[in-house]
Design a protein around this motif. Sequence first.
Motif, PDB file in Angstrom:
ATOM      1  N   GLU A  84       2.608 -26.025 -33.888  1.00  0.00           N
ATOM      2  CA  GLU A  84       2.546 -25.166 -32.571  1.00  0.00           C
ATOM      3  C   GLU A  84       3.075 -26.507 -30.959  1.00  0.00           C
ATOM      4  O   GLU A  84       4.031 -25.970 -30.206  1.00  0.00           O
ATOM      5  N   ASP A  85       3.108 -27.622 -31.477  1.00  0.00           N
ATOM      6  CA  ASP A  85       4.447 -28.688 -30.574  1.00  0.00           C
ATOM      7  C   ASP A  85       5.554 -28.317 -31.065  1.00  0.00           C
ATOM      8  O   ASP A  85       5.819 -28.604 -29.648  1.00  0.00           O
ATOM      9  N   VAL A  86       6.013 -28.192 -31.901  1.00  0.00           N
ATOM     10  CA  VAL A  86       7.260 -27.898 -31.813  1.00  0.00           C
ATOM     11  C   VAL A  86       8.074 -26.537 -31.019  1.00  0.00           C
ATOM     12  O   VAL A  86       8.651 -26.315 -30.992  1.00  0.00           O
ATOM     13  N   ASP A  87       6.569 -25.489 -31.262  1.00  0.00           N
ATOM     14  CA  ASP A  87       6.687 -24.498 -30.627  1.00  0.00           C
ATOM     15  C   ASP A  87       7.551 -24.539 -28.849  1.00  0.00           C
ATOM     16  O   ASP A  87       7.926 -23.886 -28.338  1.00  0.00           O
ATOM     17  N   ARG A  88       6.625 -25.261 -28.617  1.00  0.00           N
ATOM     18  CA  ARG A  88       5.919 -25.531 -27.011  1.00  0.00           C
ATOM     19  C   ARG A  88       7.396 -26.647 -26.583  1.00  0.00           C
ATOM     20  O   ARG A  88       7.492 -26.701 -24.886  1.00  0.00           O
ATOM     21  N   MET A  89       8.096 -26.928 -27.093  1.00  0.00           N
ATOM     22  CA  MET A  89       9.145 -28.122 -27.191  1.00  0.00           C
ATOM     23  C   MET A  89       9.879 -27.308 -26.273  1.00  0.00           C
ATOM     24  O   MET A  89      10.722 -26.341 -26.845  1.00  0.00           O
ATOM     25  N   THR A  90      10.882 -28.145 -24.949  1.00  0.00           N
ATOM     26  CA  THR A  90      11.973 -27.695 -24.360  1.00  0.00           C
ATOM     27  C   THR A  90      13.225 -28.098 -25.351  1.00  0.00           C
ATOM     28  O   THR A  90      13.173 -28.470 -26.136  1.00  0.00           O
ATOM     29  N   ARG A 108      23.400 -23.687 -33.946  1.00  0.00           N
ATOM     30  CA  ARG A 108      22.146 -22.535 -34.276  1.00  0.00           C
ATOM     31  C   ARG A 108      21.400 -22.302 -32.709  1.00  0.00           C
ATOM     32  O   ARG A 108      21.146 -23.021 -31.505  1.00  0.00           O
ATOM     33  N   SER A 109      20.768 -21.322 -32.610  1.00  0.00           N
ATOM     34  CA  SER A 109      19.794 -20.531 -32.035  1.00  0.00           C
ATOM     35  C   SER A 109      18.854 -21.617 -32.317  1.00  0.00           C
ATOM     36  O   SER A 109      18.345 -22.515 -32.962  1.00  0.00           O
ATOM     37  N   LEU A 110      17.699 -21.153 -30.452  1.00  0.00           N
ATOM     38  CA  LEU A 110      17.466 -22.810 -30.453  1.00  0.00           C
ATOM     39  C   LEU A 110      16.068 -22.681 -31.431  1.00  0.00           C
ATOM     40  O   LEU A 110      15.093 -23.301 -32.045  1.00  0.00           O
ATOM     41  N   GLU A 111      15.965 -20.601 -32.167  1.00  0.00           N
ATOM     42  CA  GLU A 111      15.032 -20.515 -33.325  1.00  0.00           C
ATOM     43  C   GLU A 111      14.827 -21.327 -34.371  1.00  0.00           C
ATOM     44  O   GLU A 111      14.046 -21.754 -35.046  1.00  0.00           O
ATOM     45  N   GLU A 112      16.593 -21.076 -35.146  1.00  0.00           N
ATOM     46  CA  GLU A 112      16.603 -22.104 -36.377  1.00  0.00           C
ATOM     47  C   GLU A 112      16.540 -23.375 -35.685  1.00  0.00           C
ATOM     48  O   GLU A 112      15.854 -24.092 -37.008  1.00  0.00           O
ATOM     49  N   GLN A 113      16.349 -23.640 -34.451  1.00  0.00           N
ATOM     50  CA  GLN A 113      16.484 -24.928 -34.405  1.00  0.00           C
ATOM     51  C   GLN A 113      15.145 -25.809 -35.210  1.00  0.00           C
ATOM     52  O   GLN A 113      15.325 -27.037 -35.290  1.00  0.00           O
ATOM     53  N   LYS A 114      14.343 -24.122 -34.295  1.00  0.00           N
ATOM     54  CA  LYS A 114      12.796 -25.171 -34.282  1.00  0.00           C
ATOM     55  C   LYS A 114      12.180 -25.027 -35.938  1.00  0.00           C
ATOM     56  O   LYS A 114      11.659 -25.562 -36.154  1.00  0.00           O
ATOM     57  N   ALA A 115      12.599 -23.695 -36.607  1.00  0.00           N
ATOM     58  CA  ALA A 115      12.687 -24.129 -37.684  1.00  0.00           C
ATOM     59  C   ALA A 115      13.033 -24.930 -38.569  1.00  0.00           C
ATOM     60  O   ALA A 115      11.725 -25.501 -39.458  1.00  0.00           O
TER      61      ALA A 115
END
Lengths: 407, 300, 275
Positions: A84-90, A108-115
Motif C-alpha cells: 500500500e505504501d508503495v502505491d502512495r509514493m510520489t 518505463r511507466s509509473l505502474e511498471e516501476q511500482k510493480a
Amino acid sequence: MSDADSVTTPPSPPPAKPPWHDLARGRVARPGEWLVEKGIFAVSLTAIVMILLIFVFVGREALPILLGQADSAAARVQRILPPEDVDRMTPSELRAALGLSRRKFAARSLEEQKAALKEIYAVRAEADRNGAEAIPDKDSEVNTVGWRYLILPHQWTGYSRPEFIWQPVSQIQKFNVVPLLVGSLKVTLVAVLFALPLALGAALYVSQFASRRLRAWIKPAIEMLAGVPSVVLGFFALFVLAAALESVFAFQSRLNAFVAGIALGVAIIPVIFALAEEALSAVPRGYVEGALAVGASRWQAAWGVALPAAWPGVFAAVVLGFGRALGETMIVLMASGNAAILSWSLFDSSRTVTATIAAELGEVVFGGHHYRVLFLLGTLVLAVSFVANLVADGVMNRLRRRLASSS
Amino acid sequence: MSRVGPTLTALATGLILAMLALILGHVTVHGWSVVTWGFLSGGAEEGLFTVGRSGIFPMLFGTAARVILMTLLVIPAGVITAVYLNEYAPASGRLTRWVRGAVNHLAGVPSIVFGLFGLGFFIGFVGAGLDDWLRPGAVQPYWAGEGLLWASATLAVMTLPVVVVATEEALRAVPAGLREASLALGATRLQTIIRIVLPHSLSGILTGSILAIGRAAGEVVPLLFTGAALYVSRLPGSLNDKFMDLAYHVWVLCTQSPDIDQTKPLLYGTVLVLLGLTLSLNLVAVVIRARISRNPQATP
Amino acid sequence: MATTDLTNPSAVARRSPSGDADSPNAPLIEIEGLSLYYGPSAALRNITLSIPERLVTAFIGPSGCGKSTLLRCLNRLNDAVENVRIEGTVRIGGCDIYSPGVDVTELRKRVGMVFQKANPFPKSIYENIAYGLRVRGLRDRKLMDGIVERSLRSAALWDEVKDRLHASALGLSGGQQQRLCIARAIATRPEILLMDEPASALDPVATSKIEDLILALKQEFTIVIVTHNMQQAARISDYTAFLNQGELIEFNTTSRLFTNPAKQETEDYVTGRFG
Ligand SMILES: Nc1ncnc2c1ncn2[C@@H]1O[C@H](COP(=O)(O)OP(=O)(O)OP(=O)(O)O)[C@@H](O)[C@H]1O
Ligand SMILES: [Mg+2]
C-alpha cells in the motif's frame, strides 16, 4: 644620395600629426587584447582550481565515512515497505527507492516501476525470513565503517582477542586502518633514516668542500637520480636489492618494510639533497670565512657554523622527504610484501596506505564502502603531504629571507 | 676529525652517485642484448610473455600517445600561468601568492592522489557529465570510462608545476631592457610578450616541457585507474581507448608474469628502454639549462 | 628674461620659454607639480617645467637625482614598475597623459625613447628597425625596406650595416648598437624623442656621431636628453634643466644656465665644484 646629406636634411616633410587629445580613447581601446588578457588571467587560475578540485573530489568520496554517515550494517538490513505504501509514493520517492537515474526511470511507466519495487520488497522479505534463521552473527550488526572500527581493535567472531584487522574482501568487510598506518610509518622511517645521512653528507660536500667544477657535475647527476622512474626503483628493489639484503640479514620474508624503505630512501635522496644543499649554499660566505679566519678547520666551519645556520633548511628537507616517502606508491607496492598484518618488525612483510589504494581500488564496487574507505585513505595521504609541504615551504621561506637579509 | 668529516661527506656523495651508476649499469648489462629492433617493433601477437617474440611497440605507442596528449594540455596552461605570474600579476598581490602556493602544492601532491583524482573527477564527474549530456540514453559509458584522454589529463595536472616553474625561471631571465624597449616603441603588453618575451624564453619553456615529459613518461600510479591496460589487442585509436604503456608494462612484467625467472629478459629490456627514455630526456633538459645559465643572451 | 624664483611652481609655469627671444617654439610638454614615489621614498619632488617643441632640452644633475625617472614619466614607462605612485600632471600638447582614459600604447607610439644602455632585440638588424612598424600592423615589404634604409641613414649607420641587414644586431659594436636603437626609435616617426644618456658608454668618435645626429634630428623631433656630460649639454641643447635630489633646481636656456646660473648650487655643479 650621400650619407652626409641624409643626416642633415630630414628625409621627408613630416606628415600632419593628429592632435594629442586623440590619446584619450577610453579604457578599453583594444577589445581583442583585453579579452585575451582576461583569458590569460583565467588560465592562470588553473593551479588553484585544480588543487581545490583535488581536495573536493578526493574528499567527496570519503565524506560519508568522515562524517560517520555510512553504515555497513544498515545496508545489510534493508527497509521493506508494504505494497500500500508503495502505491502512495510520489514519483521522485519511487525513483529514489529504486535507485535509478532519471533516464532509466523514465524508460518505463509509473505502474511498471511500482510493480518492480513491490517485487523487490517481496524478494527481500523472503530472503530475510530465511536468513534470520540461518546465521545469527553478531558481526553483521557491526557498522564496520564507523570510526570506532576503523581505528580501534575489535574482537571479531572467531578471534580470541580484540585485534586490528584490515580484511576488505570477506563476508564481513573489516576496515581497520591501523596495520596500514603502521606499515607506512615503518617504511617511511627506514627511508628517511637511510636517506638523511647520505643526502645531508652530499649536501655538505657539494656546498662546502667541492670545487665549482665538481659541483657542476654532481648536482645534475643527483638530479638524474630523481629522474629514475619509481617503477624502475621498485623493480630494482624487487629483483636486486631484496636478494642482496636477504643474503646479508637472512629475513623471514624476502620482501619487507626494510627492503622497501631502502629503495624508497633512494627515491627521496634527491629531494632531501636539493633542499639541504640550497639552504647550505644560501649561508653567507662571510659566516664560514669568519670561522676560518679565527683558525677553525674547514670541517669545523662547515659543521659548526654553516650547518647550524642552515638548520631550518635541513629540517624542511626532512619534512618534505617524509611527505614524499609517505606518498610514494610504486616502490612500496612492489617491494614491501603487502601483508596487511599489524607488526612493528621491520623485517615482516608490510603493507602501506598508498600500496593498499593502488592494489585494491581496481576491484572495488564504485561508490561502495570499500571504495569510500580507500578514498578516505587517499584523503589522509593528501592531507599529510599537504601539511608537510606547507611546513617545509614556510620554514624555507623564512630561512631564505633571514639569510638574504644577513648577507 | 678535520680530515674524517670531509672524507665522510665525499663518501656519501660517492655512494649516491654509485647507486645511480649501479642501477644504470645493472639494467644495461642485463638488458642490452634484449633490446633489438624486433623487440622494439614487435607487438603482443604471441602473448605478453613470450621471450624472443613479445615486443614493446604497442607500449611505446601508448606512452607516446599519452605523453603527447598531455603535452598539448599542459604546455599552454603552464606557459600562460607563468606569463600571468611574471608579466601581469603584481609581485606582492594576494592572488599571486595564492597561485604560486597552489603550483607549489600541486608539485607536492602524491601520485596516488592524482590517480584517485583522475578517477573521481575526470572519469566519475566530467566523463559522466559528458555522457549524460552528449549521449543520453546510451547504456555503455563512453566518456565515463578509463581512456587515453583522462590519463593524459590527469598527468597534465600532475606536471603543471614543472612547466610553470621552468617557464617562470626563463621569463625572469629576460632582461628588463628588452621589455622596456618594446613598450617604448609602442608595442602593447601582449605584443611585447608574444614577440619579445616568449621567443627569448623559448629554451626555458623547452626545458620545462622536456622535464614534464620525462616525469610523466615514467609515472605508473595515476594510470592505474585512468587508462592503462594490461593487454589490449589494438593500438589506441580514439581518446577513450584504453592503452598499453611502457612504464605500466614494467609493473605488469614484475607482477603478472606466469614464470618470472623465465620472462626476466623481457623485463630487463623494457626497463632499459624506459630508463633510457626518461634519463635521456632529463639529460637534455639539464644540458639546455646549463647552456642558458652560462649564456643567457645567446638564446634566440 | 630674468630667471625667476624656481621654487615657486606658478612662477615657473608663467615663465614659458616660448616668449624667449631665441626660441619661437611653443611649449609642447608641460610638467606641473610632478612628484614620484618608489614605495615610501620620493624620487621626484614637485617638478614644474615646460619643454618647447622641436628643440633639444637637456636634463643634467648628479647620479641618482632622478633624471631618468623624470624622463620615463614622459612616456609613462614608470607605470610598469611596482609600487610607483605619481602625483601632479604632465600635459603633452594640452592632453593630460596621466588622465584615466589615455591609451598608454598610443602615447608611446608618439613619444619614442632611447635608453642609457643599448638594448637591441636579439633579432636581425633589419627586424630591430622593423619591430615598431610591425607592431603598428605594417605589412608592406617595399615600404618597410624603404623606412629601414631611411632610418639607418638618419642614424648614420647605413653604410656600416647595409651588407649585413639580416645579421644579428648583437654582433654590432656598442656604439653601433646605440645608433641602431636610435634608428629603431625614429623609424616610427614619433613626435618626441626621449634619450637617456645615449652616449654614456661610447668613445668620443661614436659620441660625436650621435651628437651630430641629435642636432640633425631636432628639425623634426622634440628631443629631451639626459646627460652626465656638461660639455655635451652645452653643445647640443637649447634648454637645460638642473636637477638635484629629485628637485628641479634651475631651468633655463642652456647658454644662460651655463654662463649665468641663478643658483649657487647650479654654478657649483656646472663648474665641476659639486659636492
Ligand atoms: N625601480 C626603482 N625602484 C626603487 N627606486 C628606484 C627605482 N628606479 C630608480 N630608483 C631610485 O630613484 C632615484 C632616482 O633614480 P634615477 O634612475 O632617476 O637617477 P638618475 O638621475 O637617472 O641617475 P643616473 O645618472 O645614475 O642614471 C634613485 O635614488 C634610485 O635609487
Ligand atoms: Mg639614469
